[in-house]
Design an enzyme around this catalytic site. Structure first.
Site, short mmCIF file in Angstrom:
data_model
loop_
_atom_site.label_atom_id
_atom_site.label_comp_id
_atom_site.label_asym_id
_atom_site.label_seq_id
_atom_site.Cartn_x
_atom_site.Cartn_y
_atom_site.Cartn_z
N HIS A 73 -23.09 -97.13 85.82
CA HIS A 73 -23.53 -95.75 86.02
C HIS A 73 -23.91 -95.47 87.47
O HIS A 73 -24.05 -94.31 87.88
CB HIS A 73 -24.72 -95.45 85.10
CG HIS A 73 -24.78 -94.02 84.65
ND1 HIS A 73 -24.07 -93.01 85.27
CD2 HIS A 73 -25.49 -93.43 83.66
CE1 HIS A 73 -24.34 -91.86 84.67
NE2 HIS A 73 -25.19 -92.08 83.69
N THR A 122 -10.45 -105.84 76.93
CA THR A 122 -10.77 -106.90 75.99
C THR A 122 -10.55 -106.39 74.57
O THR A 122 -10.88 -105.25 74.26
CB THR A 122 -12.22 -107.39 76.17
OG1 THR A 122 -12.50 -108.43 75.22
CG2 THR A 122 -13.22 -106.26 75.97
#
Length: 419
Positions: A390, A338
């Protein structure tokens, strides 16, 4: 025949009728676009499957389920509609009046002071063309209040159209007009409008990302001097040969694919209790639109050269602007890029596009003082951000992945030579 909301995709269960391109009672031909439907992923234009007269059952601005009948088409040139009992006498009367007019010129009728020509004393109806009478009935216009501009004070089709335009013009107001589908309060200080399906879907996904992933972001910065110099030197020749401009995005797509090959965990995703390793590189390119952010996917980006990448992105942008993007072009990406820099963003935290595990954020290019070999120089710099899940990607992998993109951008010849 019935007009139904079609099945667009397995995950799409409802659609917003954002706009009717044809009006109630209008004659349509097979293939004409009847209306535009907006779903939580794509816009769909609904064509007519037959010729005839359109009857609208559900107005624009309403959200309905897939399979709902939103209108019908009465087949035939005029929908097979026969003149009503009210229209038959009127038609005969008009034909009789036309014959009388041919035999002798109409005399101006005298009425009360201030009465419009064409009206006789008492309650006699004004002279009206058949087409004008039909249009007035459809629009709900009172013919007694109109002054005819035709011969002998006859009310013409143009008179009715002018009256309809005047009635449809909203009165002047000190409050700002409400946007389509919106409802302004009495003071005009606030407006309420329903969320579009796409905006609702975006909201749901953003909340889900926050709740269901362990998202973390790491940052770095890249010197774009060599990329910028390469674009200046070869840009004109590139466009002349390929018919498309050489932008920054193709360099980042190439760099991302190379980095994903070196760090395959970033290209993987979580499915329940399993990790799905993806050995292909379908890169989503976030594109802003008036409906919200849309992410079309470049399939097998590792097999595309710079020209194919730029052409693919340009085609996506055009189809999104024309609302022609398809559902299949938005599904199945493995990684997203993006570029908030096109809007002036200097630094931001991109949010994941599930089920993907990472997203790269590009930002505005700014000339900044940077230390190089003990000296301060001014260079075109860009901040880069990598948001990642994560649960799947460790911090070390994320940092090294982003650092590898930085290296490839700062030394683009390595990508070009495929070293």
């Amino acid at each position: 025949m019935e007009i139904k909301i079609p099945e667009v995709g397995e995950s799409i269960h409802e659609a917003l009728i954002s706009r009717w391109h044809k009006k109630e009672g209008e004659t349509v031909r097979k293939g004409d676009i009847l209306c535009e439907l907006e779903t939580d992923k794509v816009n769909v234009e609904l064509p007519a499957d037959a010729s005839g007269t359109l009857k609208i059952k559900i107005p624009e601005g309403k959200t309905v389920d897939v399979g709902t009948v939103i209108g019908t088409i009465e087949e035939g040139e005029s929908g097979g509609k026969k003149p009503s009992s009210e229209e038959e006498p009127a038609k005969k009367t008009e034909e009789k009046k036309k014959r009388q007019e041919k035999e002798e010129p109409p005399k101006e009728k005298k009425g009360k002071t201030g009465e419009a020509p064409g009206k006789s004393e008492g309650t006699a109806a004004p002279l009206v063309n058949p087409a004008a009478r039909r249009l007035a009935r459809e629009k709900g216009i009172d013919l007694d209040g109109l002054s005819g501009s035709g011969r002998g004070g006859r009310i013409t089709l143009e008179d009715v159209r002018s009256a309809g335009a005047a009635e449809s013009t909203p009165p002047e107001s000190t409050a700002e007009a409400a946007p389509p589908g919106g409802k302004a309060d009495e003071s005009g200080r606030t407006t309420r409008r329903p969320m579009t399906p796409l905006r609702k879907k975006i909201a749901e996904r953003l909340v889900a990302v926050r709740q269901q992933t362990a998202m973390l972001t790491t940052f770095n910065e890249a010197d774009l001097s060599r990329v910028a110099a390469l674009r200046r030197k070869q840009g004109e020749a590139f466009k002349k040969k390929h018919g498309v401009s050489l932008g920054f995005m193709s360099f980042f797509v190439k760099a991302t694919v190379e980095a994903l090959k070196e760090f395959p965990q970033v290209n993987a995703r979580i499915d329940g209790d399993e990790v799905v390793e993806q050995h292909f590189y379908d890169i989503g390119i976030a594109v802003g639109s008036d409906r919200g952010l849309v992410v079309p996917v470049l399939r097998d980006a590792d097999r595309l050269d710079f020209a194919a990448i730029e052409s693919g992105i340009a085609a996506f942008v055009e189809r999104i602007q024309n609302k022609k993007i398809t559902l299949s072009e938005l599904e199945g990406g493995t990684f997203t890029i993006t570029n908030g820099g096109v809007y002036g963003s200097l630094l931001s935290t991109p949010i994941l596009n599930p089920p993907q595990s990472a997203v790269l954020g590009m930002h505005a290019i700014q000339e900044r003082p940077v230390a190089r070999e003990g000296k301060v120089v001014v260079l075109p710099m860009m901040y880069l951000a990598l948001s990642y899940d994560h649960r799947l990607i460790d911090g070390r992998e994320a940092v090294q992945f982003l650092k590898r993109i930085k290296e490839l951008i700062e030394d683009p010849e390595e990508m070009l030579l495929e070293l």
